[in-house]
Design a protein around this motif. Sequence first.
Motif, short mmCIF file in Angstrom:
data_model
loop_
_atom_site.label_atom_id
_atom_site.label_comp_id
_atom_site.label_asym_id
_atom_site.label_seq_id
_atom_site.Cartn_x
_atom_site.Cartn_y
_atom_site.Cartn_z
N LEU A 226 -0.80 4.08 -12.17
CA LEU A 226 -0.92 4.69 -10.85
C LEU A 226 -1.64 3.81 -9.85
N SER A 227 -2.07 2.61 -10.27
CA SER A 227 -2.80 1.69 -9.37
C SER A 227 -3.96 2.41 -8.71
N LEU A 228 -4.82 3.01 -9.53
CA LEU A 228 -5.89 3.85 -9.00
C LEU A 228 -6.87 3.09 -8.13
N GLY A 229 -7.07 1.80 -8.39
CA GLY A 229 -7.98 1.03 -7.55
C GLY A 229 -7.48 0.95 -6.12
N VAL A 230 -6.20 0.64 -5.95
CA VAL A 230 -5.61 0.56 -4.62
C VAL A 230 -5.55 1.95 -3.98
N TYR A 231 -5.11 2.92 -4.78
CA TYR A 231 -4.97 4.28 -4.25
C TYR A 231 -6.31 4.83 -3.75
N SER A 232 -7.35 4.63 -4.53
CA SER A 232 -8.65 5.17 -4.14
C SER A 232 -9.20 4.46 -2.90
N ALA A 233 -8.94 3.16 -2.77
CA ALA A 233 -9.40 2.44 -1.58
C ALA A 233 -8.72 2.99 -0.33
N LEU A 234 -7.45 3.30 -0.43
CA LEU A 234 -6.73 3.85 0.72
C LEU A 234 -7.25 5.24 1.07
N ARG A 235 -7.55 6.04 0.06
CA ARG A 235 -8.12 7.36 0.34
C ARG A 235 -9.49 7.22 1.00
N GLU A 236 -10.23 6.23 0.58
CA GLU A 236 -11.56 6.05 1.14
C GLU A 236 -11.51 5.56 2.58
N ILE A 237 -10.53 4.76 2.90
CA ILE A 237 -10.34 4.36 4.29
C ILE A 237 -10.04 5.59 5.15
N LYS B 217 -11.39 15.63 -0.64
CA LYS B 217 -10.61 15.12 -1.76
C LYS B 217 -10.23 13.66 -1.55
N LEU B 218 -11.27 12.82 -1.57
CA LEU B 218 -11.04 11.41 -1.37
C LEU B 218 -11.29 10.64 -2.64
N GLY B 219 -10.95 9.38 -2.62
CA GLY B 219 -11.17 8.53 -3.77
C GLY B 219 -12.25 7.53 -3.49
N SER B 220 -12.58 6.69 -4.48
CA SER B 220 -13.54 5.62 -4.29
C SER B 220 -12.81 4.30 -4.24
N GLY B 221 -13.52 3.26 -3.84
CA GLY B 221 -12.87 1.98 -3.59
C GLY B 221 -13.10 0.95 -4.65
N GLU B 222 -12.85 -0.30 -4.28
CA GLU B 222 -12.95 -1.42 -5.20
C GLU B 222 -14.40 -1.85 -5.32
N PRO B 223 -14.77 -2.67 -6.31
CA PRO B 223 -13.93 -3.08 -7.41
C PRO B 223 -13.71 -1.97 -8.42
N HIS C 145 0.84 -1.21 0.00
CA HIS C 145 0.00 0.00 0.00
C HIS C 145 0.87 1.25 0.00
N LYS C 146 1.93 1.23 0.82
CA LYS C 146 2.82 2.39 0.88
C LYS C 146 3.51 2.63 -0.46
N LYS C 147 3.83 1.56 -1.17
CA LYS C 147 4.46 1.71 -2.47
C LYS C 147 3.54 2.44 -3.44
N VAL C 148 2.24 2.11 -3.38
CA VAL C 148 1.28 2.76 -4.27
C VAL C 148 1.17 4.24 -3.94
N LEU C 149 1.10 4.58 -2.66
CA LEU C 149 0.98 5.98 -2.26
C LEU C 149 2.25 6.77 -2.63
N LYS C 150 3.40 6.17 -2.42
CA LYS C 150 4.65 6.86 -2.78
C LYS C 150 4.78 7.02 -4.29
N LYS C 151 4.30 6.02 -5.02
CA LYS C 151 4.33 6.11 -6.48
C LYS C 151 3.49 7.29 -6.97
N MET C 152 2.32 7.48 -6.36
CA MET C 152 1.48 8.62 -6.72
C MET C 152 2.17 9.94 -6.39
N LEU C 153 2.77 10.03 -5.21
CA LEU C 153 3.45 11.26 -4.81
C LEU C 153 4.61 11.59 -5.74
#
Length: 475
Positions: free
Chosen positions: A334-345, A176-182, A90-98
């Motif tokens: 950008l692994s938007l599915g994972v990124y958005s789930a983390l934002r939604e959490i 400014k949050l994202g949406s989750g899976e699927p 999860h941290k890798k996805v967030l750092k990749k976005m940053l």
Amino acid sequence: MASWAALSPSIVEYFEGEDFYRCGYCKNESGSRSNGMWAHSMTVQDYQDLIDRGWRRSGKYVYKPVMNQTCCPQYTIRCRPLQFQPSKSHKKVLKKMLKFLAKGEISKGNCEDEPMEPTVEDAVSSDFGLINKLDIHCDLKTLNDDLKKSLESEEKKKAKREESNEITHSQDMEEKLGSGEPSCSVKVHTAPQPGRGADLSKPPCRKAKEIRKERKRLKLMQQNPAGEREGFQAQCQPSSSLPPKTKSNQPKSLEDLIFESLPENASHKLEFTRFLCSSPLEIENSPNGPDCGYGSFHQQYWLDGKIIAVGVIDILPYCVSSVYLYYDPDYSFLSLGVYSALREIAFTRQLHEKTPQLSYYYMGFYIHSCPKMKYKGQYRPSDLLCPETYVWVPIEQCLPSLEKSKYCRFNQDPEAVDEGRSKEPDRLQVFYKKAIMPYGVYKQQQRDPSEAAAVLQYARLVGQACSERMLLFRN
């Protein structure tokens, strides 16, 4: 008999029997089996209770897999955001976005330990099959004129409330949050937003009041250099119920990783907007509820002025429920599915600050027998819903059983039963011939044995509480 004016009910049309569809997971041509109903309208409390009994909505169609018979059992899964800590992947996805936003860097390839994201065919092909069948059902099972007029009146009121809420809350909801899976890979920037007729390739029109608020917000940010940069502003502050603020010798929290400040010369700007969207869920506002209210929302992801993803979430009394995320495949790196789930959490944690009972993040269904859908189990801690007693069991306790059998009863107490089961079916509410009546009265007017079987099946599946609150339309 109850009067229409005394109620603000859910109105559902149950499709008796069980339906077979092509499975979107294992591709079995007729292995997917479920019960379903069409929700003409539904309160957020009723939907909360239904998903806590294994139901799930796809648009206005609400369905429940026949767990012990379907080819790929689908277990309702929820994450506990207050105790959530991002994993290494999860941290890798967030750092990749940053890195992408700050420097324009694009990582080559995906990390091997990153969760797999389902394609549109894998994630929702079963839903499309259900909806195609429902188009026929809706033509054959139309409501009578009296109910139509009532629904039209409610729709007009709902439209006015939506318009008012969009204007009032557009700036209040800048979390400014994202949406989750699927997640589903589609070219969203060329498609109109459902129910709005707008061109998603262009930023939404903004009211003068919104622009004034935005200018005021920017001015305050300039006066407070320590604040977050525009487009990545964090409005959720950790409290005692959340993990403590990061110190230099502690790993970064989810909020630290998501809302890390960008440099002045950042290569890209990511922004989020939220809009009410078409849904069977009735919009509700409560003094003790979230500022945005309860209901269904579209979340738009804007990258440098171009929309790259649209998510759908339901905000319910006890949870944020992820519905879908549609994204532009050009940005799949950008692994938007994972990124958005983390934002939604993180967003769920924020809502919890004002609304303490809202403390869960529902990720839809966990399908252990489908490798592509097991990624949801990586959001820990999380629980699975027992398909027989409807109690939540930590996923760690469920996995050994799922390794042995697709279908499992997670509750280890052999004496435990479904406490919410239908105990008094005669109290079930029916809408029939322009009147609302208990099933005990309705059944006296019926002579068809199959009618009783259908109503009792519905009562068993929705449970006593929902059967007494929701109106079951019978033609």
